[in-house]
Write a protein that holds these residues in place. Structure first.
Motif, PDB file in Angstrom:
ATOM      1  N   LEU A 168       0.829  -1.211   0.000  1.00  0.00           N
ATOM      2  CA  LEU A 168       0.000   0.000   0.000  1.00  0.00           C
ATOM      3  C   LEU A 168       0.859   1.254   0.000  1.00  0.00           C
ATOM      4  CD1 LEU A 168      -2.875  -1.044   2.415  1.00  0.00           C
ATOM      5  CD2 LEU A 168      -2.804  -1.148  -0.084  1.00  0.00           C
ATOM      6  N   LEU A 169       1.993   1.218   0.704  1.00  0.00           N
ATOM      7  CA  LEU A 169       2.901   2.368   0.677  1.00  0.00           C
ATOM      8  C   LEU A 169       3.484   2.564  -0.725  1.00  0.00           C
ATOM      9  CD1 LEU A 169       4.752   1.973   4.087  1.00  0.00           C
ATOM     10  CD2 LEU A 169       3.160   3.785   3.425  1.00  0.00           C
ATOM     11  N   GLU A 170       3.859   1.482  -1.371  1.00  0.00           N
ATOM     12  CA  GLU A 170       4.353   1.565  -2.750  1.00  0.00           C
ATOM     13  C   GLU A 170       3.272   2.127  -3.664  1.00  0.00           C
ATOM     14  OE1 GLU A 170       6.354   1.227  -6.364  1.00  0.00           O
ATOM     15  OE2 GLU A 170       7.147   1.238  -4.327  1.00  0.00           O
ATOM     16  N   THR A 171       2.056   1.655  -3.487  1.00  0.00           N
ATOM     17  CA  THR A 171       0.927   2.136  -4.290  1.00  0.00           C
ATOM     18  C   THR A 171       0.707   3.626  -4.032  1.00  0.00           C
ATOM     19  OG1 THR A 171      -0.089  -0.052  -4.271  1.00  0.00           O
ATOM     20  CG2 THR A 171      -1.546   1.821  -4.744  1.00  0.00           C
ATOM     21  N   GLY A 172       0.758   4.021  -2.768  1.00  0.00           N
ATOM     22  CA  GLY A 172       0.601   5.438  -2.421  1.00  0.00           C
ATOM     23  C   GLY A 172       1.669   6.300  -3.065  1.00  0.00           C
ATOM     24  N   GLY A 173       2.912   5.829  -3.068  1.00  0.00           N
ATOM     25  CA  GLY A 173       4.003   6.579  -3.706  1.00  0.00           C
ATOM     26  C   GLY A 173       3.776   6.746  -5.200  1.00  0.00           C
ATOM     27  N   ARG A 174       3.311   5.698  -5.831  1.00  0.00           N
ATOM     28  CA  ARG A 174       3.020   5.782  -7.275  1.00  0.00           C
ATOM     29  C   ARG A 174       1.886   6.770  -7.547  1.00  0.00           C
ATOM     30  NH1 ARG A 174       4.690   1.413 -10.738  1.00  0.00           N
ATOM     31  NH2 ARG A 174       6.270   0.195  -9.670  1.00  0.00           N
TER      32      ARG A 174
ATOM     33  N   SER B  74       0.145  14.670  -2.228  1.00  0.00           N
ATOM     34  CA  SER B  74       0.868  14.094  -1.099  1.00  0.00           C
ATOM     35  C   SER B  74      -0.142  13.371  -0.213  1.00  0.00           C
ATOM     36  CB  SER B  74       1.557  15.211  -0.322  1.00  0.00           C
ATOM     37  OG  SER B  74       2.259  14.670   0.769  1.00  0.00           O
ATOM     38  N   LEU B  75       0.164  12.120   0.108  1.00  0.00           N
ATOM     39  CA  LEU B  75      -0.715  11.309   0.951  1.00  0.00           C
ATOM     40  C   LEU B  75      -0.028  11.038   2.279  1.00  0.00           C
ATOM     41  CD1 LEU B  75      -1.773   8.725  -1.783  1.00  0.00           C
ATOM     42  CD2 LEU B  75      -3.172  10.595  -0.892  1.00  0.00           C
ATOM     43  N   GLU B  76      -0.784  11.095   3.359  1.00  0.00           N
ATOM     44  CA  GLU B  76      -0.223  10.785   4.672  1.00  0.00           C
ATOM     45  C   GLU B  76      -0.004   9.287   4.790  1.00  0.00           C
ATOM     46  OE1 GLU B  76      -1.904  12.461   8.162  1.00  0.00           O
ATOM     47  OE2 GLU B  76      -2.581  14.248   7.087  1.00  0.00           O
ATOM     48  N   GLU B  77       1.187   8.911   5.177  1.00  0.00           N
ATOM     49  CA  GLU B  77       1.544   7.499   5.287  1.00  0.00           C
ATOM     50  C   GLU B  77       0.591   6.746   6.208  1.00  0.00           C
ATOM     51  OE1 GLU B  77       5.252   5.162   7.193  1.00  0.00           O
ATOM     52  OE2 GLU B  77       5.768   6.665   5.679  1.00  0.00           O
ATOM     53  N   THR B  78       0.229   7.353   7.326  1.00  0.00           N
ATOM     54  CA  THR B  78      -0.650   6.652   8.266  1.00  0.00           C
ATOM     55  C   THR B  78      -2.037   6.417   7.686  1.00  0.00           C
ATOM     56  OG1 THR B  78      -1.201   8.765   9.317  1.00  0.00           O
ATOM     57  CG2 THR B  78       0.515   7.420  10.366  1.00  0.00           C
ATOM     58  N   SER B  79      -2.551   7.359   6.931  1.00  0.00           N
ATOM     59  CA  SER B  79      -3.883   7.160   6.358  1.00  0.00           C
ATOM     60  C   SER B  79      -3.868   6.057   5.303  1.00  0.00           C
ATOM     61  CB  SER B  79      -4.438   8.460   5.771  1.00  0.00           C
ATOM     62  OG  SER B  79      -3.653   8.915   4.704  1.00  0.00           O
TER      63      SER B  79
ATOM     64  N   ARG C 275     -12.128   0.695  -1.050  1.00  0.00           N
ATOM     65  CA  ARG C 275     -13.037   1.851  -0.951  1.00  0.00           C
ATOM     66  C   ARG C 275     -12.446   2.922  -0.039  1.00  0.00           C
ATOM     67  NH1 ARG C 275     -18.347   2.173  -2.098  1.00  0.00           N
ATOM     68  NH2 ARG C 275     -18.619  -0.093  -2.001  1.00  0.00           N
ATOM     69  N   GLU C 276     -11.918   2.520   1.124  1.00  0.00           N
ATOM     70  CA  GLU C 276     -11.304   3.471   2.043  1.00  0.00           C
ATOM     71  C   GLU C 276     -10.080   4.139   1.417  1.00  0.00           C
ATOM     72  OE1 GLU C 276     -10.444   1.379   5.671  1.00  0.00           O
ATOM     73  OE2 GLU C 276     -12.559   0.977   6.059  1.00  0.00           O
ATOM     74  N   PHE C 277      -9.264   3.369   0.729  1.00  0.00           N
ATOM     75  CA  PHE C 277      -8.068   3.897   0.078  1.00  0.00           C
ATOM     76  C   PHE C 277      -8.448   4.924  -0.988  1.00  0.00           C
ATOM     77  CE2 PHE C 277      -4.280   4.053  -2.438  1.00  0.00           C
ATOM     78  CZ  PHE C 277      -3.235   3.721  -1.577  1.00  0.00           C
ATOM     79  N   ILE C 278      -9.423   4.582  -1.811  1.00  0.00           N
ATOM     80  CA  ILE C 278      -9.897   5.482  -2.874  1.00  0.00           C
ATOM     81  C   ILE C 278     -10.451   6.763  -2.272  1.00  0.00           C
ATOM     82  CG2 ILE C 278     -11.668   5.746  -4.664  1.00  0.00           C
ATOM     83  CD1 ILE C 278     -11.218   2.662  -5.179  1.00  0.00           C
ATOM     84  N   ASP C 279     -11.203   6.653  -1.179  1.00  0.00           N
ATOM     85  CA  ASP C 279     -11.750   7.849  -0.517  1.00  0.00           C
ATOM     86  C   ASP C 279     -10.631   8.765  -0.032  1.00  0.00           C
ATOM     87  OD1 ASP C 279     -14.344   6.978  -0.974  1.00  0.00           O
ATOM     88  OD2 ASP C 279     -14.653   6.245   1.084  1.00  0.00           O
ATOM     89  N   ILE C 280      -9.558   8.188   0.506  1.00  0.00           N
ATOM     90  CA  ILE C 280      -8.419   8.979   0.975  1.00  0.00           C
ATOM     91  C   ILE C 280      -7.777   9.733  -0.192  1.00  0.00           C
ATOM     92  CG2 ILE C 280      -6.049   8.787   1.862  1.00  0.00           C
ATOM     93  CD1 ILE C 280      -7.178   6.397   3.589  1.00  0.00           C
ATOM     94  N   VAL C 281      -7.571   9.038  -1.301  1.00  0.00           N
ATOM     95  CA  VAL C 281      -6.957   9.670  -2.470  1.00  0.00           C
ATOM     96  C   VAL C 281      -7.864  10.773  -3.017  1.00  0.00           C
ATOM     97  CG1 VAL C 281      -6.152   9.306  -4.846  1.00  0.00           C
ATOM     98  CG2 VAL C 281      -5.601   7.633  -3.068  1.00  0.00           C
ATOM     99  N   ASN C 282      -9.146  10.495  -3.142  1.00  0.00           N
ATOM    100  CA  ASN C 282     -10.063  11.498  -3.690  1.00  0.00           C
ATOM    101  C   ASN C 282     -10.199  12.714  -2.782  1.00  0.00           C
ATOM    102  OD1 ASN C 282     -10.761  10.539  -6.261  1.00  0.00           O
ATOM    103  ND2 ASN C 282     -12.086   9.001  -5.352  1.00  0.00           N
ATOM    104  N   GLU C 283     -10.143  12.506  -1.479  1.00  0.00           N
ATOM    105  CA  GLU C 283     -10.177  13.633  -0.546  1.00  0.00           C
ATOM    106  C   GLU C 283      -8.964  14.533  -0.780  1.00  0.00           C
ATOM    107  OE1 GLU C 283     -11.441  16.227   2.362  1.00  0.00           O
ATOM    108  OE2 GLU C 283     -12.552  14.536   1.527  1.00  0.00           O
ATOM    109  N   GLN C 284      -7.804  13.924  -0.951  1.00  0.00           N
ATOM    110  CA  GLN C 284      -6.592  14.707  -1.203  1.00  0.00           C
ATOM    111  C   GLN C 284      -6.666  15.409  -2.557  1.00  0.00           C
ATOM    112  OE1 GLN C 284      -4.296  15.338   1.063  1.00  0.00           O
ATOM    113  NE2 GLN C 284      -3.428  16.764  -0.379  1.00  0.00           N
ATOM    114  N   LEU C 285      -7.214  14.729  -3.561  1.00  0.00           N
ATOM    115  CA  LEU C 285      -7.370  15.360  -4.873  1.00  0.00           C
ATOM    116  C   LEU C 285      -8.299  16.572  -4.798  1.00  0.00           C
ATOM    117  CD1 LEU C 285      -7.634  12.269  -7.228  1.00  0.00           C
ATOM    118  CD2 LEU C 285      -5.843  14.006  -7.274  1.00  0.00           C
TER     119      LEU C 285
END
Length: 91
Positions: free
Chosen positions: A46-52, A60-65, A73-83
């Motif tokens: 997931l960290l590798e995916t987040g970096g990509r 920029s995504l928070e590592e803990t989130s 679904r939770e991961f996508i929500d985190i990315v979309n919130e940041q977007l």
């Protein structure tokens, strides 16, 4: 504000590119609410995916989130919130 939306298809592509796909796991099925553990993805994947995602989308995504997301679904929500919170480049 960014108009781009991160989708499950984007996540599947990036997961496959970065961490691969475990034998016997069908990412093309309904995976939105399936635990990453069941999909054979650990916190390092997931960290590798987040970096990509950060590099591809310029966010920029928070590592803990990222590592606390249990399902796609939770991961996508985190990315979309940041977007949504990112500032679009002027130009």
């Amino acid at each position: 504000m960014s108009e781009k939306e991160f989708t499950v298809e984007d996540l599947k592509r990036i997961l496959r590119d970065g961490a691969g796909e475990a034998k016997g796991v069908d990412l093309d099925g309904d995976i939105l609410d399936t635990d990453f553990e069941v999909l054979s993805y650990d916190s390092l994947a997931l960290l590798e995916t987040g970096g990509r995602i950060e590099r591809e989308y310029g966010i920029s995504l928070e590592e803990t989130s990222i590592t606390e997301a249990v399902t796609p679904r939770e991961f996508i929500d985190i990315v979309n919130e940041q977007l949504r919170n990112s500032v679009a480049p002027v130009g």
